[in-house]
Motif scaffolding. Structure first.
Motif, PDB file in Angstrom:
ATOM      1  N   LEU A   1     -37.556  42.959  29.764  1.00 56.88           N
ATOM      2  CA  LEU A   1     -38.815  43.313  29.129  1.00 56.88           C
ATOM      3  C   LEU A   1     -39.458  42.031  28.627  1.00 56.88           C
ATOM      4  O   LEU A   1     -38.822  41.268  27.880  1.00 56.88           O
ATOM      5  N   ALA A   2     -40.694  41.764  29.054  1.00 57.05           N
ATOM      6  CA  ALA A   2     -41.357  40.522  28.659  1.00 57.05           C
ATOM      7  C   ALA A   2     -42.859  40.736  28.519  1.00 57.05           C
ATOM      8  O   ALA A   2     -43.434  41.603  29.175  1.00 57.05           O
TER       9      ALA A   2
ATOM     10  N   MET B   1     -43.301  46.351  37.013  1.00 56.35           N
ATOM     11  CA  MET B   1     -44.055  47.430  36.428  1.00 56.35           C
ATOM     12  C   MET B   1     -44.530  46.999  35.044  1.00 56.35           C
ATOM     13  O   MET B   1     -43.789  46.365  34.295  1.00 56.35           O
ATOM     14  N   GLN B   2     -45.753  47.337  34.697  1.00 56.16           N
ATOM     15  CA  GLN B   2     -46.301  46.990  33.396  1.00 56.16           C
ATOM     16  C   GLN B   2     -46.490  48.251  32.573  1.00 56.16           C
ATOM     17  O   GLN B   2     -47.040  49.239  33.045  1.00 56.16           O
ATOM     18  N   VAL B   3     -46.000  48.230  31.323  1.00 56.39           N
ATOM     19  CA  VAL B   3     -46.101  49.362  30.428  1.00 56.39           C
ATOM     20  C   VAL B   3     -46.742  48.887  29.131  1.00 56.39           C
ATOM     21  O   VAL B   3     -46.146  48.112  28.388  1.00 56.39           O
ATOM     22  N   LYS B   4     -47.984  49.326  28.882  1.00 56.55           N
ATOM     23  CA  LYS B   4     -48.700  48.981  27.652  1.00 56.55           C
ATOM     24  C   LYS B   4     -48.650  47.494  27.340  1.00 56.55           C
ATOM     25  O   LYS B   4     -48.302  47.075  26.240  1.00 56.55           O
ATOM     26  N   GLY B   5     -48.942  46.656  28.316  1.00 59.85           N
ATOM     27  CA  GLY B   5     -48.981  45.220  28.109  1.00 59.85           C
ATOM     28  C   GLY B   5     -47.641  44.521  28.230  1.00 59.85           C
ATOM     29  O   GLY B   5     -47.552  43.313  28.068  1.00 59.85           O
ATOM     30  N   TRP B   6     -46.585  45.257  28.510  1.00 57.46           N
ATOM     31  CA  TRP B   6     -45.247  44.687  28.649  1.00 57.46           C
ATOM     32  C   TRP B   6     -44.806  44.818  30.095  1.00 57.46           C
ATOM     33  O   TRP B   6     -44.968  45.860  30.722  1.00 57.46           O
ATOM     34  N   HIS B   7     -44.232  43.761  30.616  1.00 61.64           N
ATOM     35  CA  HIS B   7     -43.710  43.769  31.978  1.00 61.64           C
ATOM     36  C   HIS B   7     -42.246  44.208  31.921  1.00 61.64           C
ATOM     37  O   HIS B   7     -41.460  43.645  31.163  1.00 61.64           O
ATOM     38  N   VAL B   8     -41.915  45.225  32.708  1.00 54.39           N
ATOM     39  CA  VAL B   8     -40.544  45.717  32.793  1.00 54.39           C
ATOM     40  C   VAL B   8     -40.060  45.423  34.203  1.00 54.39           C
ATOM     41  O   VAL B   8     -40.569  45.976  35.163  1.00 54.39           O
ATOM     42  N   ALA B   9     -39.086  44.524  34.308  1.00 50.60           N
ATOM     43  CA  ALA B   9     -38.539  44.147  35.611  1.00 50.60           C
ATOM     44  C   ALA B   9     -37.124  44.696  35.724  1.00 50.60           C
ATOM     45  O   ALA B   9     -36.320  44.538  34.807  1.00 50.60           O
TER      46      ALA B   9
ATOM     47  N   LEU C   1     -31.460  51.769  29.260  1.00 47.48           N
ATOM     48  CA  LEU C   1     -31.564  50.331  29.022  1.00 47.48           C
ATOM     49  C   LEU C   1     -32.966  49.928  28.603  1.00 47.48           C
ATOM     50  O   LEU C   1     -33.143  49.033  27.772  1.00 47.48           O
ATOM     51  N   ASP C   2     -33.993  50.571  29.163  1.00 52.46           N
ATOM     52  CA  ASP C   2     -35.368  50.227  28.814  1.00 52.46           C
ATOM     53  C   ASP C   2     -35.675  50.567  27.356  1.00 52.46           C
ATOM     54  O   ASP C   2     -36.340  49.798  26.664  1.00 52.46           O
ATOM     55  N   ARG C   3     -35.157  51.688  26.873  1.00 53.85           N
ATOM     56  CA  ARG C   3     -35.375  52.051  25.470  1.00 53.85           C
ATOM     57  C   ARG C   3     -34.697  51.045  24.543  1.00 53.85           C
ATOM     58  O   ARG C   3     -35.257  50.653  23.517  1.00 53.85           O
ATOM     59  N   LEU C   4     -33.503  50.636  24.910  1.00 58.77           N
ATOM     60  CA  LEU C   4     -32.787  49.625  24.118  1.00 58.77           C
ATOM     61  C   LEU C   4     -33.581  48.325  24.078  1.00 58.77           C
ATOM     62  O   LEU C   4     -33.771  47.729  23.017  1.00 58.77           O
ATOM     63  N   ALA C   5     -34.078  47.886  25.224  1.00 59.91           N
ATOM     64  CA  ALA C   5     -34.846  46.640  25.292  1.00 59.91           C
ATOM     65  C   ALA C   5     -36.082  46.706  24.393  1.00 59.91           C
ATOM     66  O   ALA C   5     -36.389  45.744  23.682  1.00 59.91           O
ATOM     67  N   HIS C   6     -36.790  47.832  24.402  1.00 61.20           N
ATOM     68  CA  HIS C   6     -37.986  47.972  23.566  1.00 61.20           C
ATOM     69  C   HIS C   6     -37.641  47.926  22.075  1.00 61.20           C
ATOM     70  O   HIS C   6     -38.354  47.298  21.289  1.00 61.20           O
ATOM     71  N   GLN C   7     -36.547  48.577  21.681  1.00 61.61           N
ATOM     72  CA  GLN C   7     -36.159  48.570  20.271  1.00 61.61           C
ATOM     73  C   GLN C   7     -35.761  47.170  19.802  1.00 61.61           C
ATOM     74  O   GLN C   7     -36.155  46.747  18.714  1.00 61.61           O
ATOM     75  N   VAL C   8     -35.003  46.476  20.618  1.00 64.46           N
ATOM     76  CA  VAL C   8     -34.608  45.101  20.270  1.00 64.46           C
ATOM     77  C   VAL C   8     -35.848  44.225  20.160  1.00 64.46           C
ATOM     78  O   VAL C   8     -36.002  43.442  19.220  1.00 64.46           O
TER      79      VAL C   8
END
Length: 112
Positions: A17-18, A1-9, A39-46
């Motif tokens: 998140l890449a 899945m892609q969110v605003k230019g970021w791939h979330v697998a 976990l996705d929110r944590l990944a984005h903040q990091v």
């Protein structure tokens, strides 16, 4: 899945998140955090804080993987680099971001 230019697998319970897909770790530093709900929110903040610390590194594409484990979550932060870089120096900068007490507290609160 892609969110605003970021791939979330999502791989089992892990979230990666890449910027580029497939994600590749040329550089990687790990840390353990307390359990969080998102976990996705944590990944984005990091990713945001790591990017701020390394935005001067040309050819850098951040990658963050968050995996639940016994007692919390494992965070792997780093990414792909196009070209040669002083690996130890860059990994030390990533480690500084991951071990910063204020960052850690904010990440855990945001992802709770």
């Amino acid at each position: 899945m892609q969110v605003k230019g970021w791939h979330v697998a999502r791989e089992g319970e892990a979230v990666t998140l890449a910027r580029r897909c497939p994600a590749r770790f040329d550089l990687k530093v790990e840390t353990l955090l307390p359990p969080v709900g998102r976990l996705d929110r944590l990944a984005h903040q990091v990713r945001q804080d790591m990017w701020r610390a390394l935005r001067d590194l040309r050819g850098f594409a951040p990658v963050v993987r968050v995996t639940p484990c016994e007692g919390g979550v494992t965070v792997e932060a780093g990414g792909e680099v196009a070209g040669a870089v002083p690996r130890r120096t860059v990994e030390a900068r990533i480690a500084d971001v991951l071990e910063d007490r204020a960052n850690r507290a904010r990440w855990v609160n945001w992802a709770a």
